[in-house]
Scaffold this active site. Structure first.
Site, PDB file in Angstrom:
ATOM      1  N   THR A 195       0.821  -1.210   0.000  1.00 24.76           N
ATOM      2  CA  THR A 195       0.000   0.000   0.000  1.00 24.76           C
ATOM      3  C   THR A 195       0.854   1.259   0.000  1.00 24.76           C
ATOM      4  O   THR A 195       1.987   1.247   0.500  1.00 24.76           O
ATOM      5  CB  THR A 195      -0.902   0.004   1.263  1.00 24.76           C
ATOM      6  OG1 THR A 195      -1.483   1.290   1.428  1.00 24.76           O
ATOM      7  CG2 THR A 195      -0.132  -0.321   2.535  1.00 24.76           C
ATOM      8  N   ASP A 196       0.276   2.352  -0.506  1.00 18.14           N
ATOM      9  CA  ASP A 196       1.000   3.638  -0.450  1.00 18.14           C
ATOM     10  C   ASP A 196       1.220   4.091   0.991  1.00 18.14           C
ATOM     11  O   ASP A 196       2.055   4.968   1.255  1.00 18.14           O
ATOM     12  CB  ASP A 196       0.258   4.717  -1.259  1.00 18.14           C
ATOM     13  CG  ASP A 196      -1.154   5.029  -0.782  1.00 18.14           C
ATOM     14  OD1 ASP A 196      -1.634   4.414   0.189  1.00 18.14           O
ATOM     15  OD2 ASP A 196      -1.802   5.898  -1.410  1.00 18.14           O
ATOM     16  N   GLU A 197       0.454   3.513   1.945  1.00 19.90           N
ATOM     17  CA  GLU A 197       0.587   3.960   3.340  1.00 19.90           C
ATOM     18  C   GLU A 197       1.962   3.646   3.919  1.00 19.90           C
ATOM     19  O   GLU A 197       2.345   4.206   4.938  1.00 19.90           O
ATOM     20  CB  GLU A 197      -0.513   3.337   4.203  1.00 19.90           C
ATOM     21  CG  GLU A 197      -1.893   3.710   3.715  1.00 19.90           C
ATOM     22  CD  GLU A 197      -2.965   3.698   4.781  1.00 19.90           C
ATOM     23  OE1 GLU A 197      -2.635   3.512   5.962  1.00 19.90           O
ATOM     24  OE2 GLU A 197      -4.136   3.889   4.416  1.00 19.90           O
ATOM     25  N   TYR A 238      -1.600  -0.689  11.099  1.00 21.21           N
ATOM     26  CA  TYR A 238      -1.904  -1.280   9.784  1.00 21.21           C
ATOM     27  C   TYR A 238      -0.721  -1.112   8.840  1.00 21.21           C
ATOM     28  O   TYR A 238      -0.210  -2.078   8.264  1.00 21.21           O
ATOM     29  CB  TYR A 238      -3.164  -0.632   9.173  1.00 21.21           C
ATOM     30  CG  TYR A 238      -3.294  -0.907   7.684  1.00 21.21           C
ATOM     31  CD1 TYR A 238      -3.625  -2.170   7.216  1.00 21.21           C
ATOM     32  CD2 TYR A 238      -3.054   0.099   6.738  1.00 21.21           C
ATOM     33  CE1 TYR A 238      -3.715  -2.438   5.844  1.00 21.21           C
ATOM     34  CE2 TYR A 238      -3.137  -0.149   5.374  1.00 21.21           C
ATOM     35  CZ  TYR A 238      -3.467  -1.426   4.942  1.00 21.21           C
ATOM     36  OH  TYR A 238      -3.539  -1.686   3.591  1.00 21.21           O
ATOM     37  N   LYS A 252       1.920  -3.783   7.107  1.00 19.32           N
ATOM     38  CA  LYS A 252       2.088  -3.916   5.654  1.00 19.32           C
ATOM     39  C   LYS A 252       3.561  -3.716   5.263  1.00 19.32           C
ATOM     40  O   LYS A 252       4.090  -4.418   4.398  1.00 19.32           O
ATOM     41  CB  LYS A 252       1.209  -2.903   4.907  1.00 19.32           C
ATOM     42  CG  LYS A 252      -0.287  -3.126   5.017  1.00 19.32           C
ATOM     43  CD  LYS A 252      -0.769  -4.447   4.463  1.00 19.32           C
ATOM     44  CE  LYS A 252      -0.649  -4.562   2.969  1.00 19.32           C
ATOM     45  NZ  LYS A 252      -1.206  -5.860   2.481  1.00 19.32           N
TER      46      LYS A 252
HETATM   47  P1  NAD Z   1     -10.594  -6.515   2.566  1.00 14.52           P
HETATM   48  O1  NAD Z   1     -10.505  -6.280   4.022  1.00 14.52           O
HETATM   49  O2  NAD Z   1     -11.834  -6.161   1.841  1.00 14.52           O
HETATM   50  O3  NAD Z   1     -10.326  -8.074   2.246  1.00 14.52           O
HETATM   51  C1  NAD Z   1      -9.337  -8.819   2.890  1.00 14.52           C
HETATM   52  C2  NAD Z   1      -9.626 -10.282   2.618  1.00 14.52           C
HETATM   53  O4  NAD Z   1      -8.573 -11.054   3.232  1.00 14.52           O
HETATM   54  C3  NAD Z   1     -10.929 -10.777   3.239  1.00 14.52           C
HETATM   55  O5  NAD Z   1     -11.612 -11.600   2.324  1.00 14.52           O
HETATM   56  C4  NAD Z   1     -10.482 -11.580   4.455  1.00 14.52           C
HETATM   57  O6  NAD Z   1     -11.376 -12.631   4.810  1.00 14.52           O
HETATM   58  C5  NAD Z   1      -9.148 -12.128   3.967  1.00 14.52           C
HETATM   59  N1  NAD Z   1      -8.231 -12.452   5.066  1.00 14.52           N
HETATM   60  C6  NAD Z   1      -7.901 -11.679   6.129  1.00 14.52           C
HETATM   61  N2  NAD Z   1      -7.030 -12.334   6.921  1.00 14.52           N
HETATM   62  C7  NAD Z   1      -6.788 -13.534   6.331  1.00 14.52           C
HETATM   63  C8  NAD Z   1      -5.973 -14.648   6.658  1.00 14.52           C
HETATM   64  N3  NAD Z   1      -5.217 -14.649   7.775  1.00 14.52           N
HETATM   65  N4  NAD Z   1      -5.952 -15.704   5.821  1.00 14.52           N
HETATM   66  C9  NAD Z   1      -6.714 -15.720   4.697  1.00 14.52           C
HETATM   67  N5  NAD Z   1      -7.525 -14.695   4.351  1.00 14.52           N
HETATM   68  C10 NAD Z   1      -7.558 -13.613   5.154  1.00 14.52           C
HETATM   69  O7  NAD Z   1      -9.317  -5.785   1.946  1.00 14.52           O
HETATM   70  P2  NAD Z   1      -9.136  -5.000   0.586  1.00 14.52           P
HETATM   71  O8  NAD Z   1      -9.502  -3.591   0.797  1.00 14.52           O
HETATM   72  O9  NAD Z   1      -9.721  -5.766  -0.508  1.00 14.52           O
HETATM   73  O10 NAD Z   1      -7.536  -5.042   0.481  1.00 14.52           O
HETATM   74  C11 NAD Z   1      -6.906  -6.181  -0.079  1.00 14.52           C
HETATM   75  C12 NAD Z   1      -5.414  -6.004  -0.002  1.00 14.52           C
HETATM   76  O11 NAD Z   1      -5.034  -4.824  -0.714  1.00 14.52           O
HETATM   77  C13 NAD Z   1      -4.839  -5.857   1.401  1.00 14.52           C
HETATM   78  O12 NAD Z   1      -3.595  -6.515   1.440  1.00 14.52           O
HETATM   79  C14 NAD Z   1      -4.649  -4.359   1.543  1.00 14.52           C
HETATM   80  O13 NAD Z   1      -3.620  -4.073   2.458  1.00 14.52           O
HETATM   81  C15 NAD Z   1      -4.264  -3.982   0.144  1.00 14.52           C
HETATM   82  N6  NAD Z   1      -4.578  -2.614  -0.251  1.00 14.52           N
HETATM   83  C16 NAD Z   1      -5.847  -2.138  -0.089  1.00 14.52           C
HETATM   84  C17 NAD Z   1      -6.141  -0.839  -0.501  1.00 14.52           C
HETATM   85  C18 NAD Z   1      -7.526  -0.253  -0.306  1.00 14.52           C
HETATM   86  O14 NAD Z   1      -7.692   0.942  -0.471  1.00 14.52           O
HETATM   87  N7  NAD Z   1      -8.541  -1.041   0.041  1.00 14.52           N
HETATM   88  C19 NAD Z   1      -5.140  -0.045  -1.081  1.00 14.52           C
HETATM   89  C20 NAD Z   1      -3.845  -0.576  -1.219  1.00 14.52           C
HETATM   90  C21 NAD Z   1      -3.586  -1.862  -0.815  1.00 14.52           C
HETATM   91  O1  DAU Z   2      -4.008   4.323   0.866  1.00 12.53           O
HETATM   92  C1  DAU Z   2      -4.277   2.959   0.768  1.00 12.53           C
HETATM   93  C2  DAU Z   2      -5.095   2.531   1.955  1.00 12.53           C
HETATM   94  O2  DAU Z   2      -6.380   3.112   1.774  1.00 12.53           O
HETATM   95  C3  DAU Z   2      -5.210   1.018   2.091  1.00 12.53           C
HETATM   96  O3  DAU Z   2      -3.931   0.482   2.300  1.00 12.53           O
HETATM   97  C4  DAU Z   2      -6.158   0.662   3.245  1.00 12.53           C
HETATM   98  O4  DAU Z   2      -6.355  -0.741   3.288  1.00 12.53           O
HETATM   99  C5  DAU Z   2      -7.493   1.339   2.993  1.00 12.53           C
HETATM  100  O5  DAU Z   2      -8.366   1.099   4.076  1.00 12.53           O
HETATM  101  C6  DAU Z   2      -7.305   2.846   2.807  1.00 12.53           C
HETATM  102  O6  DAU Z   2      -6.869   3.469   4.033  1.00 12.53           O
HETATM  103  P1  DAU Z   2      -7.438   4.902   4.502  1.00 12.53           P
HETATM  104  O7  DAU Z   2      -7.270   5.023   5.951  1.00 12.53           O
HETATM  105  O8  DAU Z   2      -6.885   5.995   3.664  1.00 12.53           O
HETATM  106  O9  DAU Z   2      -8.985   4.714   4.084  1.00 12.53           O
HETATM  107  P2  DAU Z   2     -10.359   5.058   4.856  1.00 12.53           P
HETATM  108  O10 DAU Z   2     -11.467   4.792   3.907  1.00 12.53           O
HETATM  109  O11 DAU Z   2     -10.411   4.429   6.198  1.00 12.53           O
HETATM  110  O12 DAU Z   2     -10.220   6.625   5.076  1.00 12.53           O
HETATM  111  C7  DAU Z   2     -10.061   7.506   3.972  1.00 12.53           C
HETATM  112  C8  DAU Z   2      -9.956   8.913   4.527  1.00 12.53           C
HETATM  113  O13 DAU Z   2     -11.219   9.271   5.120  1.00 12.53           O
HETATM  114  C9  DAU Z   2      -8.926   9.067   5.629  1.00 12.53           C
HETATM  115  O14 DAU Z   2      -8.334  10.357   5.546  1.00 12.53           O
HETATM  116  C10 DAU Z   2      -9.732   8.965   6.904  1.00 12.53           C
HETATM  117  C11 DAU Z   2     -11.075   9.596   6.506  1.00 12.53           C
HETATM  118  N1  DAU Z   2     -12.250   9.063   7.209  1.00 12.53           N
HETATM  119  C12 DAU Z   2     -12.435   7.704   7.208  1.00 12.53           C
HETATM  120  C13 DAU Z   2     -13.504   7.148   7.873  1.00 12.53           C
HETATM  121  C14 DAU Z   2     -13.719   5.653   7.893  1.00 12.53           C
HETATM  122  C15 DAU Z   2     -13.141   9.912   7.842  1.00 12.53           C
HETATM  123  O15 DAU Z   2     -12.976  11.146   7.806  1.00 12.53           O
HETATM  124  N2  DAU Z   2     -14.191   9.352   8.497  1.00 12.53           N
HETATM  125  C16 DAU Z   2     -14.411   8.014   8.562  1.00 12.53           C
HETATM  126  O16 DAU Z   2     -15.397   7.583   9.212  1.00 12.53           O
END
Ligand code: NAD
Ligand code: DAU
Length: 403
Positions: free
Chosen positions: A160-162, A184, A188
């Site tokens: 992730t970019d985080e 988190y 990662k």
């Molecule tokens: P999500 O939470 O929707 O899905 C995660 C999935 O992983 C779920 O199906 C869960 O059951 C499964 N899982 C969790 N722990 C597990 C384990 N120990 N063994 C097997 N399965 C397991 O997540 P997402 O938003 O789809 O993100 C997917 C991946 O992409 C993650 O690695 C996350 O860090 C990365 N990512 C997400 C974002 C974003 O904005 N959502 C951005 C960049 C990277």
């Molecule tokens: O940048 C990539 C990441 O993006 C992924 O690695 C993570 O898995 C994904 O959850 C996401 O993280 P963020 O923390 O950026 O996403 P989130 O949707 O939780 O929040 C987006 C922005 O909105 C952040 O600045 C926090 C703010 N926010 C979020 C929630 C849930 C609020 O202001 N209120 C809220 O209730």
């Protein structure tokens, strides 16, 4: 020389690969599986998913309902940290794509342990299984169904970019220092550093992607965009953290899935690839866009106590993956329109998730915040009361209501 041949990147996977996709029942992992299987080529997929609160087998319903696609999918419920489950699955795979993770920053602040178990131990277990297979390949013991020698599996770690931490003005590049600031993002970063160490030390075929904030259909309603859509549809308050001027770069889900598949096939061993969204926006602007599309008033938005350690901005340079021939296909306007339409058309999907465990989570995360929330000023900025909320959060007391 043939121009096309000179620019087409090498495919690093065999023609009909068998992929082990972990976390394939989650938001982005399931999109990755749906996209590949709907294409109808000869790729086979085994999904390994623990079905945590975030996993939902129903996210693969369209695949399971289409016989030609279902025939190329196997679903295994299990934990990536369980070596007895992982070992035999990795033995059969040409590549492992690790989407599995605990993915919500706020939950990592409430309860970090699961993030370490999956993000560090789980990645370690997957890498160890790949190391065993690399040794078998080197000894000529790893063979396909036709008896031919097979190379060691490729391992793609989705990061992730985080991991770059909060960046004020620059666009992070792959060689920049990592500075994760939440449990988190620290988990990662640990996971991808471990993957890199297996490339350097053991010569494993490892590729890492760093995606930006992803949004779209099937996203769990704990995240900003689906939470605010579903709350707004129910005329519930929208809890905007701090001043709401934090900036994220929004990446449509199919673009993220496509970028990971591109890096899987064409990425060079040992390399990291940023996956930006090319849509950097302050949270307030994202929220205003959602409300306009839903026909709901800005007065639903409440400024609430900020996320501890809240990263102000993420932004990445995507030229390295672009040089491999990948580019974003979906603009923010198109993607957010499709997302709002999907959540409107699929109320049953998100209402089922917003039950059971959800209420306890929501109360823990938001009750005190909303009790101390104040009107959020205007969409563009000058948040009324943001400083008052921040001060109250510091003092651990509810902020006063501003008139
Ligand atoms: P999500 O939470 O929707 O899905 C995660 C999935 O992983 C779920 O199906 C869960 O059951 C499964 N899982 C969790 N722990 C597990 C384990 N120990 N063994 C097997 N399965 C397991 O997540 P997402 O938003 O789809 O993100 C997917 C991946 O992409 C993650 O690695 C996350 O860090 C990365 N990512 C997400 C974002 C974003 O904005 N959502 C951005 C960049 C990277
Ligand atoms: O940048 C990539 C990441 O993006 C992924 O690695 C993570 O898995 C994904 O959850 C996401 O993280 P963020 O923390 O950026 O996403 P989130 O949707 O939780 O929040 C987006 C922005 O909105 C952040 O600045 C926090 C703010 N926010 C979020 C929630 C849930 C609020 O202001 N209120 C809220 O209730």
């Amino acid at each position: 020389m043939n121009r096309e041949a000179a620019t087409t990147p090498i495919d690093r996977l065999p023609p009909s690969p068998h992929l082990l996709v972990t976390g394939g029942a989650g938001f982005i992992g399931s999109a990755f599986v749906r996209e590949i299987l709907a294409r109808g080529d000869r790729t086979r997929i085994t999904v390994l998913d623990k079905l945590t609160y975030a996993g939902n087998r129903g996210n693969l319903a369209s695949v399971e309902a289409a016989p030609a696609q279902a025939a190329r999918l196997r679903f295994v419920e299990g934990d990536i940290a369980d070596a007895s489950v992982v070992g035999p699955l990795v033995a059969e795979a040409d590549a492992v794509v690790n989407w599995a993770a605990e993915s919500h920053v706020d939950r990592s602040i409430l309860d970090p342990e699961a993030f370490l178990r999956t993000g560090v131990i789980g990645v370690h277990v997957l890498l160890e299984a790949c190391r065993v297979e690399a040794a078998r390949a080197a000894a000529g013991e790893r063979r396909g169904m036709d008896g031919a020698a097979r190379p060691a599996p490729r391992f793609l770690q989705v990061s992730t970019d985080e991991v770059y931490g909060s960046v004020e003005t620059v666009y992070s590049r792959e060689g920049d220092a990592l500075d994760p600031r939440s449990p988190y993002s620290a988990a990662k970063a640990a996971g991808e550093l471990l993957a890199r160490s297996y490339f350097v030390t053991f010569g494993l075929d490892v590729v890492i992607t760093r995606g930006s904030n992803t949004y779209g259909p099937f996203q769990h309603p704990e995240k900003l965009i689906p939470l605010f859509i579903s709350n707004a549809m129910d005329d519930q308050p929208l809890p905007l953290y701090g001043d709401g001027l934090q900036r994220r770069d929004w990446l449509y889900v199919t673009d993220h899935a496509g970028a990971v598949e591109h890096a899987l096939h064409h990425g060079a061993t040992g390399e990291v690839y940023n996956v930006p969204g090319e849509a950097e926006l302050p949270n307030r602007e994202v929220v205003a866009e959602l409300l306009a599309r839903l026909g709901k008033p800005w007065s639903l938005v409440r400024s609430v106590a900020d996320r501890p350690g809240h990263d102000r901005r993420y932004a990445m340079d995507g030229s390295k993956l672009r040089a491999l021939g990948w580019q974003n296909a979906v603009s923010f306007q198109q993607g957010i329109g499709e997302t709002v339409d999907w959540f409107r058309a699929n109320e049953g999907w998100w209402r089922a998730i917003r039950s059971g465990e959800w209420d306890a989570y929501y109360a823990r995360q938001y009750s005190a915040r909303l009790a101390g929330g104040v009107a959020a000023g205007s969409p563009g900025g000058s948040p009324r009361g943001a400083e008052t909320v921040a001060a109250a959060a510091q003092a651990h007391e509810p902020a006063p209501e501003l008139g």
